[in-house]
Scaffold this active site. Structure first.
Site, mmCIF file in Angstrom:
data_model
loop_
_atom_site.group_PDB
_atom_site.id
_atom_site.type_symbol
_atom_site.label_atom_id
_atom_site.label_comp_id
_atom_site.label_asym_id
_atom_site.label_seq_id
_atom_site.Cartn_x
_atom_site.Cartn_y
_atom_site.Cartn_z
ATOM 1 N N LYS A 82 0.989 -1.251 0.062
ATOM 2 C CA LYS A 82 -0.060 -0.085 -0.052
ATOM 3 C C LYS A 82 1.008 1.192 -0.073
ATOM 4 C CE LYS A 82 -1.714 1.608 4.067
ATOM 5 N NZ LYS A 82 -2.292 1.942 5.237
ATOM 6 N N ARG A 121 2.594 6.029 -3.223
ATOM 7 C CA ARG A 121 3.452 6.919 -3.471
ATOM 8 C C ARG A 121 3.839 6.794 -4.793
ATOM 9 N NH1 ARG A 121 4.339 5.384 1.594
ATOM 10 N NH2 ARG A 121 5.455 6.613 3.058
ATOM 11 N N SER A 137 3.532 11.283 12.873
ATOM 12 C CA SER A 137 3.280 10.423 11.830
ATOM 13 C C SER A 137 4.456 10.768 10.884
ATOM 14 C CB SER A 137 1.904 10.572 10.952
ATOM 15 O OG SER A 137 1.989 10.027 9.631
ATOM 16 N N GLN A 151 4.122 10.221 7.686
ATOM 17 C CA GLN A 151 3.472 10.736 6.344
ATOM 18 C C GLN A 151 3.563 12.252 6.077
ATOM 19 O OE1 GLN A 151 -0.304 8.813 5.817
ATOM 20 N NE2 GLN A 151 0.307 7.050 6.208
ATOM 21 N N SER A 208 8.634 6.022 12.582
ATOM 22 C CA SER A 208 8.558 5.394 11.477
ATOM 23 C C SER A 208 9.140 5.494 10.434
ATOM 24 C CB SER A 208 7.007 5.263 11.216
ATOM 25 O OG SER A 208 6.032 5.263 12.121
ATOM 26 N N ASP A 214 3.257 -1.034 12.157
ATOM 27 C CA ASP A 214 2.137 -1.690 11.650
ATOM 28 C C ASP A 214 2.056 -3.044 11.751
ATOM 29 O OD1 ASP A 214 0.738 0.687 10.809
ATOM 30 O OD2 ASP A 214 1.056 0.642 8.526
ATOM 31 N N ASN A 252 1.905 6.232 18.281
ATOM 32 C CA ASN A 252 1.352 6.458 16.814
ATOM 33 C C ASN A 252 0.241 5.349 16.506
ATOM 34 O OD1 ASN A 252 3.227 4.522 16.003
ATOM 35 N ND2 ASN A 252 3.494 5.739 14.061
ATOM 36 N N ARG A 268 -6.161 -3.940 9.844
ATOM 37 C CA ARG A 268 -5.354 -4.817 10.598
ATOM 38 C C ARG A 268 -5.682 -5.449 11.987
ATOM 39 N NH1 ARG A 268 -1.327 -4.255 7.669
ATOM 40 N NH2 ARG A 268 -0.861 -2.398 6.619
#
Length: 427
Positions: free
Chosen positions: A22, A27, A169, A171, A197, A313, A336, A386
């Site tokens: 994903k 991206r 995050s 991201q 992350s 994750d 997170n 998840r």
């Protein structure tokens, strides 16, 4: 509500060809849309999050063709920033991997566009990204709650010195990095707080390099990005298998193998979540690495106490695998989890208790002591893919488990339960 009851699984054995990642899929789609030239993406993930990105690109005038199974995509690059011809609203579901990068990319030039999503998306913070984009000149308005989507974007990002908080995050940084090369001026991005992350930033940098843009990474504290650049299509690009999705099958093998081999990722994968296999090894499983596969063979599992910030994750899978380990498992530095598809710390603690585990839920950690025997329970999934996949592992005991709303796996892995059944032998 729909539910799925998994009967006890005595053994797992076999090979799983992983769907595309994903993180990499979304991206790559955005970079291909921004690039000069035509890009062919193969092994693209077909899931809700990717469909939201594709729908957004369509609304922004990007033309592409998809194969019948939606895993091969030919995109005609825009050769620069994306523009909505007229003011419009883009609905992005609960896809953080679409919302964050698009929020930044659509601040280039002069757009007027609203980004919105499902109710949960409106609870997922985006303030740190908006603050950073505003420092670079972007004009952004919160339409409902301060620091959360929906957002109205009216362009204006030109670059300059930008501070971004990296503690919630990664991201946000990913979104800035992918946008900055197309800004008219150079951008210097400084990280405030601890960057979470970090391996996900490596995915971003790796993909940007594939599309012809390199930046200066100063120890993940500061990033220097030259402005006025453009992305160039690499021609064809193969999307790696999803390492987070691999975690469920590898954990299943550690608990009830046999041996399970996952293909589409391997020792040279750019995804940090492959390090999940090291955690299983530390717990007592046997791991074998290839260039294009990872395999796991059952072992006697022992509890661990580890910082999981590098694999947030995949670490969720360790929380349910801990039900099969001897001793008390502690997963640390996972704040997170609270800002993901749901508050995963609360959700995980609540559902683990239902199957009989003793659980301590901290601000940024979880501690799990398994029961002598797992209890049958109906597992709530909180519209979180998840949660559904993690709790399928409970069936690797002599107790069945019922998963509520099993179709929520469509976010990243629509046929997860079919794939699990394929390698399972009933108890």
């Amino acid at each position: 509500m729909e539910s799925l009851t998994l009967q006890p699984i005595a053994r797992v054995d076999g090979t799983i060809n992983l769907p595309g990642s994903k993180s990499v899929s979304n991206r790559a789609l955005l970079l291909a849309a921004l690039a000069h030239g035509k890009t062919v993406l193969t092994n693209l993930l077909d899931s809700d999050d990717v469909r939201h990105m594709l729908n957004a690109l369509t609304a922004l005038g990007v033309s592409y063709t998809l194969s019948a199974d939606r895993t091969r995509c030919e995109i005609i690059g825009n050769g620069g920033p994306l523009h909505a011809e007229s003011a419009r609203e883009l609905f992005l579901g609960n896809a953080g991997t679409a919302m964050r990068p698009l929020a930044a990319a659509l601040c280039l030039g002069s757009n007027d566009i609203v980004l919105t999503g499902e109710p949960r998306m409106k609870e997922r913070p985006i303030g740190h990204l908006v603050d950073a984009l505003r420092q670079g000149g972007a004009k952004i308005t919160y339409l409902e709650q301060e620091n959360y989507p929906p957002l109205r974007l009216q362009g204006g990002f030109t670059g300059g010195n930008v501070d971004v908080d990296g503690s919630v995050s990664s991201q946000f940084l990913t979104a800035l990095l992918m946008t900055a090369p197309l800004a008219p001026e150079d951008t210097v991005i400084r990280i405030k707080g601890d960057l979470v992350s970090k391996p996900y930033i490596d995915i971003t940098l790796n993909l940007m390099k594939t599309f012809g843009v390199e930046i200066e990474n100063q120890h993940y504290q500061q990033f220097v990005v030259k402005g006025g650049q453009s992305y160039q299509s690499p021609g064809t690009y193969l999307v790696e298998g999803d390492a987070s999705s691999a975690s469920y099958f590898l954990a299943a093998a550690a608990i009830r193998g046999g041996t399970v081999k996952v293909t589409g990722i391997g020792r040279n994968s750019m995804q940090g979540d492959i390090r999940f296999a090291d955690v299983l090894e530390k717990m007592g499983a046997t791991i074998c690495w290839g260039d294009d596969y990872i395999s796991c063979t059952r072992g006697e599992l022992n509890a661990i106490d580890m910082d999981m910030n590098h694999i947030p994750d995949a670490a969720m899978t360790i929380a349910t695998a801990a039900l099969f380990a001897k001793g008390t498992t502690t997963l640390r530095n996972i704040y997170n989890w609270r800002v993901k598809e749901t508050d995963r710390l609360f959700a995980m603690a609540t559902e683990l208790r239902k199957v009989g585990a003793e659980v301590e839920e901290g601000h940024d950690f979880i501690r799990i002591t398994p029961p002598e025997k797992l209890k049958f329970a109906e597992i709530a999934t909180y519209n979180d893919h998840r949660m559904a996949m993690c709790f399928s592992l409970v069936a690797l005991s002599d107790t069945p488990v019922t998963i509520l709303d099993p179709k929520c796996t469509a976010k990243t892995f629509p046929d997860y339960f079919e794939q699990l059944a394929r390698i399972s032998q009933p108890g």
